[in-house]
Design a protein around this motif. Structure first.
Motif, PDB file in Angstrom:
ATOM      1  N   ALA A 387       0.925  -1.235   0.292  1.00  9.68           N
ATOM      2  CA  ALA A 387       0.000   0.009  -0.180  1.00  9.68           C
ATOM      3  C   ALA A 387       0.761   1.172   0.052  1.00  9.68           C
ATOM      4  N   ALA A 388       2.103   1.321   0.733  1.00 16.07           N
ATOM      5  CA  ALA A 388       3.090   2.492   0.886  1.00 16.07           C
ATOM      6  C   ALA A 388       3.615   2.849  -0.695  1.00 16.07           C
ATOM      7  N   LEU A 389       4.107   1.604  -1.156  1.00 13.90           N
ATOM      8  CA  LEU A 389       4.547   1.863  -2.444  1.00 13.90           C
ATOM      9  C   LEU A 389       3.755   2.274  -3.478  1.00 13.90           C
ATOM     10  N   LEU A 390       2.511   1.708  -3.545  1.00 12.24           N
ATOM     11  CA  LEU A 390       1.370   1.717  -4.547  1.00 12.24           C
ATOM     12  C   LEU A 390       1.018   3.272  -4.355  1.00 12.24           C
ATOM     13  N   GLY A 391       0.550   3.809  -2.938  1.00 10.59           N
ATOM     14  CA  GLY A 391       0.052   4.887  -2.612  1.00 10.59           C
ATOM     15  C   GLY A 391       1.128   6.071  -3.034  1.00 10.59           C
ATOM     16  N   LEU A 392       2.254   5.935  -2.850  1.00 13.00           N
ATOM     17  CA  LEU A 392       3.232   6.867  -3.437  1.00 13.00           C
ATOM     18  C   LEU A 392       3.593   6.830  -4.709  1.00 13.00           C
ATOM     19  N   GLY A 393       3.493   5.946  -5.436  1.00 12.59           N
ATOM     20  CA  GLY A 393       3.803   6.004  -6.943  1.00 12.59           C
ATOM     21  C   GLY A 393       2.688   6.442  -7.543  1.00 12.59           C
ATOM     22  N   VAL A 394       1.237   6.186  -7.197  1.00 15.65           N
ATOM     23  CA  VAL A 394       0.124   6.817  -7.962  1.00 15.65           C
ATOM     24  C   VAL A 394       0.336   8.245  -7.480  1.00 15.65           C
ATOM     25  N   ASN A 399      -0.067  13.427  -9.381  1.00 14.10           N
ATOM     26  CA  ASN A 399      -0.150  14.553  -8.607  1.00 14.10           C
ATOM     27  C   ASN A 399      -1.299  14.568  -7.865  1.00 14.10           C
ATOM     28  N   SER A 400      -1.804  13.715  -7.323  1.00 15.75           N
ATOM     29  CA  SER A 400      -2.708  13.560  -6.192  1.00 15.75           C
ATOM     30  C   SER A 400      -2.516  12.738  -4.910  1.00 15.75           C
ATOM     31  N   VAL A 401      -2.388  13.510  -3.971  1.00 15.89           N
ATOM     32  CA  VAL A 401      -2.202  12.757  -2.624  1.00 15.89           C
ATOM     33  C   VAL A 401      -3.492  12.232  -2.352  1.00 15.89           C
ATOM     34  N   ASN A 402      -4.526  12.696  -2.299  1.00 15.60           N
ATOM     35  CA  ASN A 402      -6.038  12.074  -2.000  1.00 15.60           C
ATOM     36  C   ASN A 402      -6.069  10.609  -3.121  1.00 15.60           C
ATOM     37  N   LEU A 403      -5.554  10.725  -4.234  1.00 13.98           N
ATOM     38  CA  LEU A 403      -5.759   9.470  -4.997  1.00 13.98           C
ATOM     39  C   LEU A 403      -4.575   8.389  -4.461  1.00 13.98           C
ATOM     40  N   GLY A 404      -3.500   8.831  -4.183  1.00 10.62           N
ATOM     41  CA  GLY A 404      -2.682   8.023  -3.738  1.00 10.62           C
ATOM     42  C   GLY A 404      -3.115   7.444  -2.328  1.00 10.62           C
ATOM     43  N   GLY A 405      -3.789   8.252  -1.659  1.00 11.29           N
ATOM     44  CA  GLY A 405      -4.267   7.512  -0.185  1.00 11.29           C
ATOM     45  C   GLY A 405      -5.527   6.509  -0.534  1.00 11.29           C
ATOM     46  N   VAL A 406      -6.279   6.843  -1.412  1.00  9.76           N
ATOM     47  CA  VAL A 406      -7.295   5.971  -1.667  1.00  9.76           C
ATOM     48  C   VAL A 406      -7.036   4.585  -2.244  1.00  9.76           C
ATOM     49  N   ILE A 407      -6.006   4.647  -3.088  1.00  8.55           N
ATOM     50  CA  ILE A 407      -5.647   3.367  -3.804  1.00  8.55           C
ATOM     51  C   ILE A 407      -4.816   2.522  -2.617  1.00  8.55           C
ATOM     52  N   ALA A 408      -4.045   3.347  -1.862  1.00  6.85           N
ATOM     53  CA  ALA A 408      -3.392   2.580  -0.661  1.00  6.85           C
ATOM     54  C   ALA A 408      -4.221   1.949   0.274  1.00  6.85           C
ATOM     55  N   ALA A 409      -5.371   2.609   0.500  1.00  7.65           N
ATOM     56  CA  ALA A 409      -6.058   2.183   1.761  1.00  7.65           C
ATOM     57  C   ALA A 409      -6.930   0.849   0.986  1.00  7.65           C
ATOM     58  N   ALA A 410      -7.229   0.963  -0.499  1.00  8.53           N
ATOM     59  CA  ALA A 410      -7.970  -0.181  -1.211  1.00  8.53           C
ATOM     60  C   ALA A 410      -6.942  -1.409  -1.162  1.00  8.53           C
ATOM     61  N   ALA A 411      -5.838  -1.052  -1.332  1.00 10.41           N
ATOM     62  CA  ALA A 411      -4.828  -2.096  -1.463  1.00 10.41           C
ATOM     63  C   ALA A 411      -4.585  -2.601  -0.198  1.00 10.41           C
ATOM     64  N   LEU A 412      -4.518  -2.207   0.761  1.00 11.76           N
ATOM     65  CA  LEU A 412      -4.248  -2.702   2.441  1.00 11.76           C
ATOM     66  C   LEU A 412      -5.666  -3.571   2.471  1.00 11.76           C
ATOM     67  N   PHE A 413      -6.814  -2.930   2.367  1.00  8.00           N
ATOM     68  CA  PHE A 413      -7.867  -3.647   2.556  1.00  8.00           C
ATOM     69  C   PHE A 413      -7.972  -4.903   1.734  1.00  8.00           C
ATOM     70  N   ASN A 414      -7.664  -5.020   0.437  1.00  2.52           N
ATOM     71  CA  ASN A 414      -8.040  -6.161  -0.287  1.00  2.52           C
ATOM     72  C   ASN A 414      -6.894  -7.201  -0.068  1.00  2.52           C
ATOM     73  N   ILE A 415      -5.703  -6.747   0.183  1.00  5.49           N
ATOM     74  CA  ILE A 415      -4.795  -7.910   0.804  1.00  5.49           C
ATOM     75  C   ILE A 415      -4.930  -8.742   1.851  1.00  5.49           C
ATOM     76  N   MET A 416      -5.681  -7.698   3.012  1.00  5.31           N
ATOM     77  CA  MET A 416      -6.027  -8.119   4.143  1.00  5.31           C
ATOM     78  C   MET A 416      -7.301  -9.296   3.787  1.00  5.31           C
ATOM     79  N   VAL A 417      -8.159  -8.858   3.158  1.00  4.57           N
ATOM     80  CA  VAL A 417      -9.167  -9.844   2.416  1.00  4.57           C
ATOM     81  C   VAL A 417      -8.703 -11.184   1.972  1.00  4.57           C
TER      82      VAL A 417
END
Length: 469
Positions: A387-394, A399-417
């Motif tokens: 999530a950290a790597l993906l969020g930082l890259g996106v 050029n969107s901190v919010n988009l990076g945060g959303v995709i990082a949270a979604a990746a963390l959630f999905n890997i947990m699932v």
């Protein structure tokens, strides 16, 4: 020629036959050409230096319609050793070229387990014809083995064994073996039985050869032993051999009487077959044998592809729910598969570990909760890292901190699932008495895809498209 080939003296007689332990393309082509020419003597001269296992490989390497003619041309070179080494599907083609009497002659030269493997694949009328051609004793042994369930110890065991009573002397045992045991019979242990034929211990050949001849068997035998019930599944048999480092083991019937023996060379084949079978089941590829008929391969694979199509439709319906959000920010459509893919890979990793643990009896009722918690922690660590790597890259790329945060949270959630699904799905299928290797991948993939789409697009809708741009 490589040094490995020179370890086998027959390799010098056929220098071009093998390359790196396999039949060379040039040799197979030469065999096909000689076979087409009709020169059977030349063909036999060409093939005779090969090991029986290499002759069996030759049948798999040539075209299907050439197998029967090759079997006819080889004559006595097509012996029991070659038949035993043949791939199951190839063996069917080869046996079609033999008469029931010829098949029966081959069967009499095989160990009981190999003989059963040959006969069980024949059509019912062919089975009856071959059995009728056998000697009464051989026929009785094979018919008894065929009455046991497929892939059971009863099908796997050999009936040729050495059994003595504990009141015999070591010298008497040696004399009995010399007088009554066929020199071609391989055995590593002597089984000690009581008057009712129940195993009470074992004695290794090394003990027999080093003990004084006047010593009683009861004084040198080992009473602790692992007994294999005749109905035990072959996979469980392999686990017993692995767990207790067995060379051979006695097989007993429902009354505890000795009826056969299983040796480690048979178990090696089981381990290989079961490992490959589980891997193929996880992919839905059926038997996965390159010699399997096309129609059978199609039937085995298409049903799982159809099931996968149904689960994919469920995942797609989640995307359809967020169509207005995607229309406002097309970038979401490009990023959504990343979240699903990462979750799918994480789920596959966990699922593979869980299926193997179930198959090897490592995952049991006593450690289920501990195993689930372990996989949750592994998923959490993986999720945080990815999530950290993906969020930082996106975030940097778009050029969107919010988009990076959303995709990082979604990746963390999905890997947990994915971590939970990877272990819970195989466990659930096991509780439902379904092979977890067969259907786990479909349900785990559906879960990670669906939750990946739902998590990412749901969070994006919640945050708002305007805040992501």
């Amino acid at each position: 020629m490589s040094d490995d080939l020179r370890l086998d003296p027959r390799a010098d007689e056929a220098p071009d036959a093998l390359q790196e332990g396999r039949l060379s393309r040039a040799f197979v082509a030469e065999v096909a050409a000689v076979l087409d020419s009709g020169d059977d003597d030349a063909l036999r001269a060409l093939v005779s230096p090969l090991h029986p296992a290499d002759v069996a490989d030759l049948f798999g390497a040539i075209p299907v319609d050439a197998r029967a003619p090759l079997a006819d041309a080889l004559g006595e070179l097509l012996n029991a050793e070659v038949i035993a080494e043949l791939d199951d599907y190839v063996r069917e083609d080869v046996l079609e070229a033999l008469s029931p009497g010829e098949v029966a002659e081959v069967v009499t030269q095989l160990d009981t387990d190999d003989a059963v493997a040959v006969i069980e694949d024949l059509e019912a009328d062919e089975q009856r014809a071959v059995l009728r051609a056998l000697a009464p004793e051989d026929r009785a042994d094979i018919e008894a083995a065929l009455n046991y369930p497929e892939e059971s110890a009863g099908r796997l065991m050999q009936r040729d064994l050495v059994a003595v009573t504990e009141n015999m002397s070591v010298g008497a045992v040696i004399e009995r073996i010399r007088a009554s045991i066929d020199p071609a019979t391989d055995f590593w242990e002597i089984f000690v039985v009581d008057i009712a034929g129940r195993p009470v211990g074992t004695m290794r050949l090394s003990w027999l050869l080093t003990a004084p001849p006047d010593l009683m068997v009861g004084d040198v035998m080992k009473r602790e032993q692992t007994l294999i019930p005749v109905a035990m599944d072959q996979e469980e048999v392999a686990l017993q051999f692995q767990k207790y480092a067995l060379i051979s083991a006695a097989v007993v019937d429902a009354w505890g009487k000795l009826v056969g023996v299983i040796t480690v060379d048979d178990v090696v084949h089981i381990i290989q077959a079961e490992a490959g079978e589980d891997a193929l089941k996880l992919s839905g590829a059926g038997d996965g044998d390159i010699n399997e008929p096309v129609v059978e391969s199609y039937k085995a694979r298409v049903r799982w592809l159809a099931a996968n199509l149904g689960t994919a439709m469920i995942s797609s319906s989640v995307i359809a729910l967020f169509e207005p959000t995607i229309e406002k920010l097309v970038t979401l459509a490009a990023l959504t598969p990343i979240v699903a893919s990462i979750g799918g890979n994480a789920g596959t990793q966990t699922m593979a570990v869980a299926v193997r643990a179930i198959a090897t009896k490592q995952l049991t009722d006593s450690n289920t909760r501990r195993t689930i918690w372990r996989e949750v922690r592994v998923a959490m660590l993986n999720g945080l890292t990815i999530a950290a790597l993906l969020g930082l890259g996106v975030g940097i790329l778009f050029n969107s901190v919010n988009l990076g945060g959303v995709i990082a949270a979604a990746a963390l959630f999905n890997i947990m699932v994915a971590g939970l699904a990877g272990v819970l799905v195989p466990l659930a299928l096991t509780r439902l008495r379904t092979d977890p290797a067969v259907a786990s991948s479909i349900f785990v993939t559906m879960t990670t895809d669906t939750m990946g789409f739902l998590g990412f697009l749901g969070l994006a809708a919640l945050v708002g498209v305007a805040n992501l741009q």
